[in-house]
Design an enzyme around this catalytic site. Sequence first.
Site, short mmCIF file in Angstrom:
data_model
loop_
_atom_site.label_atom_id
_atom_site.label_comp_id
_atom_site.label_asym_id
_atom_site.label_seq_id
_atom_site.Cartn_x
_atom_site.Cartn_y
_atom_site.Cartn_z
N ASP A 1 92.34 3.72 0.85
CA ASP A 1 93.56 4.20 1.35
C ASP A 1 93.93 5.30 0.08
O ASP A 1 93.42 5.18 -1.02
CB ASP A 1 94.85 3.48 1.31
CG ASP A 1 95.78 3.89 2.04
OD1 ASP A 1 96.09 3.46 3.41
OD2 ASP A 1 96.55 5.05 1.75
N ASP B 1 90.91 9.46 -1.13
CA ASP B 1 91.26 10.65 -0.21
C ASP B 1 89.76 10.59 0.45
O ASP B 1 88.87 11.28 0.06
CB ASP B 1 91.66 12.03 -0.79
CG ASP B 1 92.00 13.02 0.23
OD1 ASP B 1 91.28 12.75 1.12
OD2 ASP B 1 92.71 13.87 -0.29
N ASN C 1 90.42 4.72 10.44
CA ASN C 1 91.91 4.72 10.86
C ASN C 1 92.60 5.80 10.05
O ASN C 1 93.68 6.13 10.76
CB ASN C 1 92.43 3.22 10.54
CG ASN C 1 93.90 3.13 10.68
OD1 ASN C 1 94.48 3.58 11.74
ND2 ASN C 1 94.63 3.24 9.72
N LYS D 1 93.15 14.85 17.40
CA LYS D 1 92.49 13.56 17.83
C LYS D 1 91.78 13.85 19.06
O LYS D 1 90.90 12.94 19.46
CB LYS D 1 93.98 12.90 18.16
CG LYS D 1 94.77 12.46 17.03
CD LYS D 1 94.12 11.38 16.30
CE LYS D 1 95.10 10.69 15.02
NZ LYS D 1 94.10 9.92 14.32
N TYR E 1 97.73 18.43 15.35
CA TYR E 1 97.63 16.94 15.68
C TYR E 1 96.90 16.67 16.98
O TYR E 1 95.91 15.92 16.96
CB TYR E 1 98.87 16.27 15.32
CG TYR E 1 98.65 14.77 15.60
CD1 TYR E 1 98.35 14.00 14.72
CD2 TYR E 1 99.19 13.98 16.69
CE1 TYR E 1 98.02 12.54 14.91
CE2 TYR E 1 98.93 12.58 16.86
CZ TYR E 1 98.53 11.94 16.04
OH TYR E 1 98.48 10.68 16.18
#
Lengths: 213, 241
Positions: free
Chosen positions: B33, B59, B82, B149, B145
């Site tokens: 993370d 990162d 994720n 995706k 966004y």
Amino acid sequence: MNMSKPSTLVIGQGPVAEAIASRFSADVQGGVITLARPDAAAITALEHGLAAAVLVAPPAPPPSLFLDIDDARLDAQLADFTDLFEALGALLGRLNPKGAIVLVGDRGYLGAWGAADACAFSGAHVALMRCVTLEGFGAGHRANCIALDLAQDGAGVDPDEIADLAVHLASPASRAINGEIILANRGRSLRVREAKDRRADFAASASSKGPSL
Amino acid sequence: MPQLAMVTGAAQGIGRAIVERLGADGFDILALDADETQLSRSAADWREAGLTVRTAAVDCRDRAAVIKALDGVEAVDVLVNNAGISGVLDPIGQVDRAACDRVMGVNLLATIRVAQEAVRRMPDGGSVINIASRGYLGGAGAAHYVASKAAVVSLTRAMAIELRWRGVRVNAVAPGMVDTRMIDGFGDMLGALKRMEPTGAPANPAEIAAIVSVLAGPDASFVNGQILMADGGKSLGLPPL
């Protein structure tokens, strides 16, 4: 930039973009403006509103196995994508009411062998077209996508056929079609190209084993 | 010997739930993370719960940092990509180049880089699960966004076509609204958006983690290249209850 009686904007390079610009010049009333690349500043600076715009996305890079895709190749595709993104935003501000946008991309959004990065950006192109469709509803704008074969599909494309389709999608004759993807490959996508033993390809890929650095 | 699952964006929300679910399933976890503080907090909870978790503050856009995090790792059996951000919510003409690059960088380019480095260490039977979003179908006011995706969805299909020959399956989960910190960005719209959910509420992160658990394991050995929509039926146009 070539400007006269602006009515339709054609953005892109190569035989398909040239055929589309030529067809609009010959068949459609009003002038045609051409831009070699998506350029938001140039679009914003146009003197007149547009009846239609056709964007031909840059061609996908040559085939590459997933593990061989390097950062420079990814960064180059991201830069191209962001240019397109900015250009579409600028276009929505220059399009006349009931104007149409046609994005010419490729079939990579469905997935393909040896083109994972290109497929990803193809998916992004299709999604952008859908977002533009939704954001343009209020002004009566329409947006659609023409999906060509990838170069590695091997069959090539007849630019004049694509120009016919682009002119149709940009015209009021197709006003019932909005937010759609038209696969323009004479049905070749129905063939199961990926059902082929590819193990030898991986054996030939040095970078398929071990870390990349 | 336990198998290893690598999870990005692991410190909170869906990622944290995935760590806890796969840990309960018996995996050792490599948790990545970018938020070092939150990762440390979560790691303390995981250790207290008896999970075997190695963490790295990374990162994922930085390939060298990802490779460093994998130092000494012989095999990654499962990868869950994720890590993701939503970015600003504005019409396409109001999103600047930097904002677009950042969302595409985190949601797509990092996904590709992490997957490349993990798959190099993945044995036959490995599984990659990319977390997409039902938003990939399109939406007004979030074009960058949505594009990122949709790119993950197409990437998933292409990776599955290719990596099948390495014995690796690649699937994606496309969640609808999930009760995480990401939806706080909806601000005043949040209440109305929740009421539009077919179930009347967002999903719990553990529900998404349960789907990941199935896709990660042998029960899903015949599932490859699929996009599993987990949105309560919203993509079908189901009205709220």
